[in-house]
Scaffold this motif. Sequence first.
Motif, PDB file in Angstrom:
ATOM      1  N   PRO A 415       0.824  -1.226   0.000  1.00  0.00           N
ATOM      2  CA  PRO A 415       0.000   0.000   0.000  1.00  0.00           C
ATOM      3  C   PRO A 415       0.846   1.258   0.000  1.00  0.00           C
ATOM      4  CG  PRO A 415      -0.815  -1.574   1.617  1.00  0.00           C
ATOM      5  CD  PRO A 415       0.517  -2.103   1.151  1.00  0.00           C
ATOM      6  N   CYS A 416       2.105   1.192   0.410  1.00  0.00           N
ATOM      7  CA  CYS A 416       2.953   2.390   0.492  1.00  0.00           C
ATOM      8  C   CYS A 416       3.681   2.656  -0.808  1.00  0.00           C
ATOM      9  CB  CYS A 416       4.007   2.195   1.579  1.00  0.00           C
ATOM     10  SG  CYS A 416       3.331   1.808   3.202  1.00  0.00           S
ATOM     11  N   GLY A 417       3.503   1.826  -1.774  1.00  0.00           N
ATOM     12  CA  GLY A 417       4.290   1.955  -3.004  1.00  0.00           C
ATOM     13  C   GLY A 417       5.278   0.799  -3.054  1.00  0.00           C
ATOM     14  N   MET A 418       6.519   1.129  -3.376  1.00  0.00           N
ATOM     15  CA  MET A 418       7.588   0.117  -3.441  1.00  0.00           C
ATOM     16  C   MET A 418       7.142  -1.106  -4.272  1.00  0.00           C
ATOM     17  SD  MET A 418       9.181   0.249   0.448  1.00  0.00           S
ATOM     18  CE  MET A 418       7.663  -0.186   1.288  1.00  0.00           C
ATOM     19  N   ASP A 419       6.500  -0.853  -5.405  1.00  0.00           N
ATOM     20  CA  ASP A 419       5.982  -1.930  -6.275  1.00  0.00           C
ATOM     21  C   ASP A 419       7.095  -2.398  -7.228  1.00  0.00           C
ATOM     22  OD1 ASP A 419       4.615  -3.672  -7.845  1.00  0.00           O
ATOM     23  OD2 ASP A 419       3.032  -2.266  -8.421  1.00  0.00           O
ATOM     24  N   ILE A 468      12.332   8.853   1.274  1.00  0.00           N
ATOM     25  CA  ILE A 468      12.660   7.911   2.339  1.00  0.00           C
ATOM     26  C   ILE A 468      13.217   6.635   1.666  1.00  0.00           C
ATOM     27  CG2 ILE A 468      11.778   6.545   4.270  1.00  0.00           C
ATOM     28  CD1 ILE A 468       9.576   8.652   4.545  1.00  0.00           C
ATOM     29  N   SER A 469      14.449   6.340   1.992  1.00  0.00           N
ATOM     30  CA  SER A 469      15.122   5.209   1.319  1.00  0.00           C
ATOM     31  C   SER A 469      14.851   3.882   2.057  1.00  0.00           C
ATOM     32  CB  SER A 469      16.637   5.433   1.245  1.00  0.00           C
ATOM     33  OG  SER A 469      17.189   5.547   2.542  1.00  0.00           O
ATOM     34  N   VAL A 470      14.621   2.819   1.188  1.00  0.00           N
ATOM     35  CA  VAL A 470      14.371   1.472   1.707  1.00  0.00           C
ATOM     36  C   VAL A 470      15.146   0.484   0.803  1.00  0.00           C
ATOM     37  CG1 VAL A 470      12.667  -0.321   2.164  1.00  0.00           C
ATOM     38  CG2 VAL A 470      12.091   2.101   2.554  1.00  0.00           C
ATOM     39  N   ASP A 471      15.926  -0.453   1.415  1.00  0.00           N
ATOM     40  CA  ASP A 471      16.656  -1.471   0.648  1.00  0.00           C
ATOM     41  C   ASP A 471      15.746  -2.678   0.410  1.00  0.00           C
ATOM     42  OD1 ASP A 471      18.910   0.103   0.628  1.00  0.00           O
ATOM     43  OD2 ASP A 471      19.808  -0.885   2.400  1.00  0.00           O
ATOM     44  N   MET A 472      15.885  -3.274  -0.877  1.00  0.00           N
ATOM     45  CA  MET A 472      15.008  -4.400  -1.224  1.00  0.00           C
ATOM     46  C   MET A 472      15.808  -5.483  -1.961  1.00  0.00           C
ATOM     47  SD  MET A 472      11.454  -2.603  -2.508  1.00  0.00           S
ATOM     48  CE  MET A 472      12.301  -1.425  -3.560  1.00  0.00           C
ATOM     49  N   GLN A 473      15.473  -6.765  -1.662  1.00  0.00           N
ATOM     50  CA  GLN A 473      16.023  -7.933  -2.348  1.00  0.00           C
ATOM     51  C   GLN A 473      14.888  -8.909  -2.641  1.00  0.00           C
ATOM     52  OE1 GLN A 473      19.086  -9.478   0.287  1.00  0.00           O
ATOM     53  NE2 GLN A 473      20.666  -8.118  -0.598  1.00  0.00           N
ATOM     54  N   LEU A 490       9.026   4.539  -2.125  1.00  0.00           N
ATOM     55  CA  LEU A 490       7.790   4.849  -1.384  1.00  0.00           C
ATOM     56  C   LEU A 490       7.004   5.949  -2.089  1.00  0.00           C
ATOM     57  CD1 LEU A 490       9.120   4.835   2.293  1.00  0.00           C
ATOM     58  CD2 LEU A 490       7.384   3.289   1.346  1.00  0.00           C
ATOM     59  N   GLY A 491       5.672   5.962  -1.873  1.00  0.00           N
ATOM     60  CA  GLY A 491       4.845   7.018  -2.426  1.00  0.00           C
ATOM     61  C   GLY A 491       4.852   8.267  -1.522  1.00  0.00           C
ATOM     62  N   ALA A 501     -11.032   9.528  12.164  1.00  0.00           N
ATOM     63  CA  ALA A 501      -9.862   8.682  12.433  1.00  0.00           C
ATOM     64  C   ALA A 501      -8.868   8.881  11.299  1.00  0.00           C
ATOM     65  CB  ALA A 501     -10.259   7.216  12.540  1.00  0.00           C
ATOM     66  N   PRO A 502      -7.982   9.880  11.448  1.00  0.00           N
ATOM     67  CA  PRO A 502      -7.040  10.165  10.359  1.00  0.00           C
ATOM     68  C   PRO A 502      -6.173   8.942  10.015  1.00  0.00           C
ATOM     69  CG  PRO A 502      -7.008  11.893  12.018  1.00  0.00           C
ATOM     70  CD  PRO A 502      -7.786  10.752  12.613  1.00  0.00           C
ATOM     71  N   GLN A 503      -5.984   8.735   8.731  1.00  0.00           N
ATOM     72  CA  GLN A 503      -5.154   7.638   8.243  1.00  0.00           C
ATOM     73  C   GLN A 503      -4.242   8.146   7.142  1.00  0.00           C
ATOM     74  OE1 GLN A 503      -7.779   4.513   6.971  1.00  0.00           O
ATOM     75  NE2 GLN A 503      -8.335   3.893   9.050  1.00  0.00           N
ATOM     76  N   VAL A 504      -3.176   7.363   6.887  1.00  0.00           N
ATOM     77  CA  VAL A 504      -2.223   7.723   5.847  1.00  0.00           C
ATOM     78  C   VAL A 504      -2.628   7.027   4.559  1.00  0.00           C
ATOM     79  CG1 VAL A 504       0.184   7.682   5.112  1.00  0.00           C
ATOM     80  CG2 VAL A 504      -0.376   7.967   7.531  1.00  0.00           C
ATOM     81  N   THR A 505      -2.680   7.836   3.543  1.00  0.00           N
ATOM     82  CA  THR A 505      -2.843   7.304   2.185  1.00  0.00           C
ATOM     83  C   THR A 505      -1.620   7.694   1.393  1.00  0.00           C
ATOM     84  OG1 THR A 505      -4.036   9.274   1.435  1.00  0.00           O
ATOM     85  CG2 THR A 505      -5.364   7.433   2.278  1.00  0.00           C
ATOM     86  N   TRP A 506      -1.257   6.801   0.391  1.00  0.00           N
ATOM     87  CA  TRP A 506      -0.038   7.025  -0.378  1.00  0.00           C
ATOM     88  C   TRP A 506      -0.417   7.348  -1.814  1.00  0.00           C
ATOM     89  CZ3 TRP A 506       4.725   6.912   2.016  1.00  0.00           C
ATOM     90  CH2 TRP A 506       4.741   6.450   3.331  1.00  0.00           C
ATOM     91  N   GLU A 507       0.249   8.334  -2.302  1.00  0.00           N
ATOM     92  CA  GLU A 507      -0.011   8.740  -3.670  1.00  0.00           C
ATOM     93  C   GLU A 507       1.261   8.623  -4.499  1.00  0.00           C
ATOM     94  OE1 GLU A 507      -1.567  12.704  -3.436  1.00  0.00           O
ATOM     95  OE2 GLU A 507      -3.398  12.120  -2.394  1.00  0.00           O
TER      96      GLU A 507
END
Length: 507
Positions: A415-419, A468-473, A490-491, A501-507
């Motif tokens: 849901p955060c991206g990183m597709d 925001i950097s994220v490592d992936m394998q 990330l989005g 109830a505030p929530q985070v959505t990713w664009e």
Amino acid sequence: MATEGEPPQGGHELDFGSGSKDPTPPPVPPVPTEGEAGNPASASPVVPEQVPPAPEQAFPPPGQPSPVQPYGVQPGQPGQPYAAQPAQPYPGQPAQPHTGQQGQPYAGQPYGAQPGQPYGAQPTQPYPGQAAQPYSGQPYGAQPGQAAQPGQPYGAQPTQPYPGQPYGAQPTQPYPGQGDGTQPPKKSSKGLLWGLIGGGAALLIVAILVVALLVVPALTRSSVTAADTVKAYLTAVSKGDAKAALGYLESVPDKKLLTDPVLKASEKLGGVSHISVKKGGESKYSATVAASFEVGGRTVSTTYEAYKDKDTWKIANGVTPISLDSLRGLDATFNGVPTADITDAYVFPGTYEIALDSKYFSIDGDSTFAIASYDDASALYDVRTKLNDAGVSEFRSLVRSSVEACVAMKTLSTPCGMDITAIDLSGASPVEGTVTRTLTADGSAKLDALQPESNGSSPTVVSAYDYISVDMQLQGSDGQTYTVTFGGSLGTPTVDFGKAAPQVTWE
């Protein structure tokens, strides 16, 4: 006993119209003496007759002969006594018997007197149109010293005329045809006079009222100018009287901010004062009025447009429309009035303060505005809100939680991206469920320092654009392990604090 053809002894024979055309006249009775004239009892029965009113003729001064003939003397009858009876009756009068020889006087008998009666004795028969009067026994023409008594026959008068009054004038009796003393007197002319005076006064009062109702209001209306109306309007605003101020304006769609409490709050912040209005620029139906005043510590010069509505002036631009879109969903107040349900906002000239009853937001910049024109109102379009410290902390916390949840996933997309479903592995294809993601130290630091800002869609919606950097394998279809160098970022995290109830959505 008297024989036929002889007159009765001791009296006179009276002919009551037996029908003889040439009756023998009786002897001429002696002329009554002074004593007999005053004795009504010695008078013979009165024969009814009509006596014409005496002409208005004044007596000559004592000792001078009368220049005119006595009443009743016929021409060609010299020596005939005063008031001698003519031989022929007046029109409508019954024939009277002769008391003497034809052509001879009545032996000094006055006109209309019966034997034994004094001159002017009142007949018992009334004049034509006159009510019958009782015979009181008093001879016609009261003697000097005798006052007129009730029931006295018509014509009772003193023997001497009033000075300058013709003989026979009756000062206390009505003229023939006007009624007699026995009839009730006519109403006094004073009543008619007072009635006329009262009616005239009433008409005068009505005329004055008409003038007061038509002329005075017209003069008053004509003296009120458009400049006077503008000054009265600004004065009402300065005194916090919203109802009076609205009376000078044309219709306003929304009056939620046009109230006394709003004006009271404006007065505390810096209300309208030092009003100056310039007269002029006024035509028959429209006017342009220049005005200046102080509001919020600064001098404002503006122009008001007015038009004639019947007999009064109405101000077309007395209030200013404002935009409150930048405050939607933030529980904002405008001089203490909640803005949530206000769609078309209008304000009087004054000073206004925006406040937010929000846990996470505050105004980004000035929150107090002096508004007296359209230019002043345009500043409200630039009003920005921002998350306060509590809001920023809440935003960062929500985003970190969402990132950490996505990093823990093994799927090719989150849901955060990183597709990474379409990643090129040199001919091999990625295998679902073999992805490993790790938040870097730099990425974690960035999450702690996120700078949320409004994204423009709504003041309650904020976003952060930091990388925001994220490592992936992951494992490929060829059995090898691959490290993702490009792609799968990330989005953009977005939070709508307007929701319960505030929530985070990713664009």
